[in-house]
Enzyme design. Structure first.
Site, short mmCIF file in Angstrom:
data_model
loop_
_atom_site.label_atom_id
_atom_site.label_comp_id
_atom_site.label_asym_id
_atom_site.label_seq_id
_atom_site.Cartn_x
_atom_site.Cartn_y
_atom_site.Cartn_z
N GLN A 89 15.16 55.52 68.02
CA GLN A 89 15.30 54.94 66.69
C GLN A 89 15.60 56.02 65.66
OE1 GLN A 89 12.88 54.96 63.98
NE2 GLN A 89 13.77 53.30 62.78
N ASN A 109 14.34 57.55 63.18
CA ASN A 109 13.47 58.64 62.74
C ASN A 109 12.97 59.52 63.90
OD1 ASN A 109 11.44 57.17 63.98
ND2 ASN A 109 10.25 56.81 62.13
N LYS A 110 13.46 59.26 65.12
CA LYS A 110 12.96 60.01 66.27
C LYS A 110 13.63 61.40 66.35
CE LYS A 110 10.19 56.79 67.66
NZ LYS A 110 10.35 55.81 66.59
N ASN A 111 13.03 62.30 67.15
CA ASN A 111 13.55 63.67 67.28
C ASN A 111 14.96 63.68 67.84
OD1 ASN A 111 10.83 64.06 66.65
ND2 ASN A 111 10.68 65.91 67.90
#
Length: 390
Positions: free
Chosen positions: A186, A188-190
């Site tokens: 998603q 906002n993931k790394n």
């Protein structure tokens, strides 16, 4: 927020980074005419498999689908129980309900904020089929203890590693070891594909089964017609998303290095600010300081609300007024109306309730400047000092 010469720019709690090479690659896929699942998806899955030491990997439209399909691959269904944590994005327990099984919540360790594995055995019943730990903010649980429990009680393990891409356990990548391991991509993931996720599986048969669940239970198609032998869904990842993932994977080492550096600064600067402000006795709980295993997906503090005259919402509002965005990750799931209606009680997991009321996510993403850390720490410390009880 508009900025003037005297107003510093707003710092969101997270921001994805897509470089020009990635943008150009997306445009190339769009021009190709093949925008749904195709060659880029196959390339992305192959690259992920290599990253995880050769284990089979299948990608999906989102990280919720990866967890649900992991449960289905493991044969979890009506009448089964799955042990998990009350501190997570609600998707973790929702997918257990969606396959007809029952979530069993075990309280958390106050230091790691993950499920307290020492309390799991007491929650196991004859109906228990699996344990689904969550690696909050990217910090894994004790994998040795987890899989020792699983072996002792003959349980499947479905690792909700949504936030843990790039994390490790004793030098091994999360996903390269273990049972079924679910990741989210998603925004906002790394590593982000905007929306998406992947599931690391144990063998080719599990991978083929996951493919069927991914696309309506389809077993074959083409000149000889098609067949469907299980109930599946529509959870495939597109080539547009996949090509973003390919380029994010190349940048992951740089992203990770930057996140680690920023997290180290947070510890140093917050402690210095607290000491300078005479707040050493204020019980602001920092994360577990572990730079070996965590990918530093988020930097979270637990506010000492019992020592303040304000609640978390007021602290967040005042930080926002100073140009600093924050997040809440997460309220305890057992307090949600749906779960209250199902009979879950908040007093069954008291540590999770306290953490869920008090946890605050501070900004952390690779594009932050070094000076942002000092500004955030100073603002937070000032608010704590202003509102501490006398």
């Amino acid at each position: 927020m508009s900025t003037t010469e005297n107003t510093p720019p707003f710092i969101p709690f997270t921001r994805p980074h897509f470089n020009q090479e990635t943008i150009d690659a997306v445009a190339e896929v769009l021009r190709s005419g093949w925008v749904t699942s195709g060659p880029k998806l196959a390339e992305f899955e192959a690259s992920l498999s290599e990253y995880f030491g050769g284990r089979p990997v299948r990608c999906f439209a989102n990280g919720t689908a990866t967890m649900k399909i992991a449960l289905q691959v493991a044969g979890i269904g009506p009448g089964d129980e799955v042990i998990t944590t009350p501190i997570s994005w609600v998707a973790t327990s929702n997918v257990i309900l969606s396959v007809g099984a029952t979530p069993v919540f075990v309280d958390i360790d106050p230091h790691t904020r993950n499920i307290d594995l020492s309390k799991v055995a007491a929650a196991i019943s004859p109906k228990t089929r699996a344990i689904m730990p969550v690696y909050l903010a990217g910090l894994p649980v004790d994998m040795d203890q987890l899989y020792s429990l699983a072996k002792q009680y003959q349980l499947r393990v479905i690792e909700d590693a949504a936030q843990a891409f790039g994390s490790q356990w004793k030098g091994q990548k999360i996903g390269s070891i273990g049972d079924l391991v679910s990741f989210s991509f998603q925004a906002n993931k790394n590593l982000s594909t905007v929306e998406g996720g992947c599931l690391v599986l144990n063998n080719v048969d599990e991978a083929k089964l996951a493919e069927k669940f991914r696309l309506q239970g389809l077993t074959r198609q083409g000149m000889d017609g098609m067949d469907v032998d299980i109930l599946g869904g529509k959870d495939n990842l597109t080539d547009v998303n996949a090509v973003i993932g390919l380029h994010q994977l190349k940048q992951l080492p740089a992203f990770q290095s930057r996140r680690t550096a920023l997290a180290r600064q947070y510890f140093d600067v917050i402690r210095a600010e607290m000491k300078s402000a005479g707040l050493d006795d204020l019980h602001l709980e920092l994360p577990l300081e572990n730079f070996t295993d965590s990918n530093w997906h988020m930097f979270q503090v637990v506010l000492p609300l019992e020592q303040l005259n304000v609640d978390r919402a007021q602290v967040m509002t005042e930080l926002k007024d100073l140009g600093i965005g924050t997040g809440v990750h997460y309220p305890a799931i057992t307090g949600f109306t749906l779960y209250q209606k199902l009979g879950y009680r908040t007093d069954s997991t008291p540590i999770a309730q306290r953490i869920g009321r008090s946890i605050l996510t501070l900004p952390l993403f690779p594009g932050m400047a070094d000076e942002d850390i000092g500004r955030i720490a100073s603002a937070l410390t000032g608010i704590l000092k202003k509102h501490r009880k006398s």
